[in-house]
Scaffold this motif. Structure first.
Motif, mmCIF file in Angstrom:
data_model
loop_
_atom_site.group_PDB
_atom_site.id
_atom_site.type_symbol
_atom_site.label_atom_id
_atom_site.label_comp_id
_atom_site.label_asym_id
_atom_site.label_seq_id
_atom_site.Cartn_x
_atom_site.Cartn_y
_atom_site.Cartn_z
ATOM 1 N N UNK A 1 -21.523 -28.536 -17.184
ATOM 2 C CA UNK A 1 -23.021 -27.986 -16.949
ATOM 3 C C UNK A 1 -23.426 -26.360 -16.872
ATOM 4 N N UNK A 2 -22.586 -25.490 -16.894
ATOM 5 C CA UNK A 2 -22.565 -24.217 -17.145
ATOM 6 C C UNK A 2 -23.052 -23.825 -18.389
ATOM 7 N N UNK A 3 -22.558 -24.621 -19.517
ATOM 8 C CA UNK A 3 -22.922 -24.281 -20.605
ATOM 9 C C UNK A 3 -24.112 -25.101 -21.107
ATOM 10 N N UNK A 4 -25.030 -25.791 -20.221
ATOM 11 C CA UNK A 4 -26.126 -26.459 -20.424
ATOM 12 C C UNK A 4 -27.342 -25.606 -20.333
ATOM 13 N N UNK A 5 -28.112 -24.811 -21.276
ATOM 14 C CA UNK A 5 -29.205 -23.927 -21.154
ATOM 15 C C UNK A 5 -30.402 -24.905 -20.738
#
Length: 427
Positions: free
Chosen positions: A177-181
């Motif tokens: 989820x940290x890669x989800x802008x």
């Protein structure tokens, strides 16, 4: 037909406890299985908002993930039960690990091709392996010791399952989820790096194979067969589904899994609502760990309480508490809405490990068949969230939470009345 697996002491033994020590190593080995499939199952709560954003899905479309994952239980549980009866518990678990590993490895080409359907296929294969593990391991733990402590024993092993479900949102949020802008249009969605799921699932596949190798080296005890314990009523045409408390237990498993998955799968989106907390995906994903962490704490505590309190009464109490907590969340906002819904995880804690042995009680030689039917009911995790998603698309997430309320109301009734043993007449 299958014979009754039993841990009752031989006729000349003075106590059943004389056989208990030899099960300690086996129980420890099987407990490791619960941790990993808990981790895999809960990672879906991270996968759903991630793929929902990438492929611009509505709630119903995103819940195809749950449909494929938990739908595998419906399609594969009964064949898995027959396979376990033929291969034995250990070989059944080893085969389940192998199939699940293949499913995990299929995430790599699915991400490379960026096709939602391939993700769904990989999830189905992964879940098919986990189904085989469930069918083999749950009854094995239930009969791996004195019958009177079956609920407490299964609750303890499920606590380690909850440890996996607690860690999954934390790691999933950090790695996925940290890669989800934040997305504003379809173009930005297409730019998201979908390969963020490749490494986590490759690691999961490798871990499955490693634990399978370790399990193959453990000498699991063979459960003694005690055909003389089969009741006269079981002779002839009586089958597992002729037991009323089993059939009602199947419905209870269906509603429990459906409610738990429906809430867990939508927590990230629920906590992102402006009238709740308006959290970003990574922050909301971290909060999901409290939901599953509550289940872990509840199972450790439950393993003790179930030796003191009637399992059926404790089940009913937890179901009532879950209803109250969900209703509080629906009618409030901010921190209260968040924490009341997260606290439902604590109430979920003992439901599976109590319903399962209550439903299997007294089945005798039909235990494997009954286990297969119960695991088939895990399809509730596919169908209830789908209905939840449809309601959420039309009426919002708050109104959709009334569906889990109805599920918990049934579980309360099962604990108070439905779990009483009865055999209906065979057709």
């Amino acid at each position: 037909m299958a014979t009754l697996p039993s841990v009752t002491a031989p006729a000349h033994s003075t106590t059943a406890e004389t056989t208990t020590p030899r099960y300690t190593t086996a129980l420890s080995a099987v407990t490791t299985l619960f941790f990993l499939w808990g981790f895999i199952t809960c990672l879906n709560d991270i996968l759903i908002p991630y793929l929902k954003a990438i492929f611009q899905l509505n709630y119903a479309q995103a819940n195809l993930i749950n449909l494929c994952f938990f739908g595998a239980y419906f399609l594969m549980s009964i064949p898995a039960g027959k396979l376990v009866a033929r291969l034995g518990y250990k070989r059944g678990m080893l085969l389940g690990f192998g199939v699940a590993a293949v499913g995990a490895f299929l995430f790599y080409p699915a991400a490379a091709q960026r096709v939602y359907g391939l993700f769904l296929g990989a999830l189905f294969v992964l879940a098919s392996g986990i189904t085989l593990l469930q069918v083999a391991a749950n009854p094995y733990v239930a009969i791996l010791g004195p019958a009177r402590s079956a609920s407490a024993r299964l609750t303890l092993t499920q606590a380690f399952n909850s440890l996996g479900t607690t860690l999954a949102p934390l790691l999933g949020s950090a790695l996925i989820l940290s890669r989800l802008p934040k997305l504003s249009n379809a173009t930005s969605a297409a730019a998201i790096d979908v390969t963020a799921v490749q490494i986590p699932y490759l690691v999961i596949g490798a871990a499955l194979l490693l634990i399978s190798l370790m399990l193959s080296q453990v000498n699991l005890p063979q459960i003694e067969l005690a055909t003389e314990q089969v009741a006269d009523v079981e002779a002839g045409s009586v089958r597992a589904w002729h037991y009323r408390h089993l059939v009602l237990g199947v419905v209870a498993i269906f509603t429990y899994v459906g409610a738990e998955v429906a809430i867990g799968s939508h927590l990230v989106n629920y906590l992102a609502l402006p009238d709740v907390l308006g959290l970003n995906p990574e922050a909301a994903g971290n909060r999901v760990a409290y939901y599953w962490g509550g289940a872990m704490v509840g199972r450790f505590v439950g393993a003790y309480l179930l030796n003191k309190i009637s399992p059926a009464k404790l089940l009913a109490f937890n179901a009532v508490a879950a209803v109250v907590l969900v209703l509080i969340s629906i009618s409030t906002s901010g921190e209260v809405a968040m924490w009341s819904l997260l606290a439902v995880g604590l109430m979920n804690s003992i439901m599976w490990p109590v319903i399962f042995p209550l439903a299997l009680a007294g089945l005798g030689r039909h235990t494997e068949e009954g286990s297969g039917l119960l695991c088939t009911a895990v399809v509730g995790g596919a169908l209830v969230p789908m209905l939840f998603g449809v309601i959420a698309d039309h009426s919002g997430l708050r109104l959709a939470l009334l569906l889990p309320v109805a599920c918990y109301a049934y579980i309360m009734w099962y604990g108070l009345r439905g779990s009483r043993r009865a055999v209906v007449a065979a057709a």
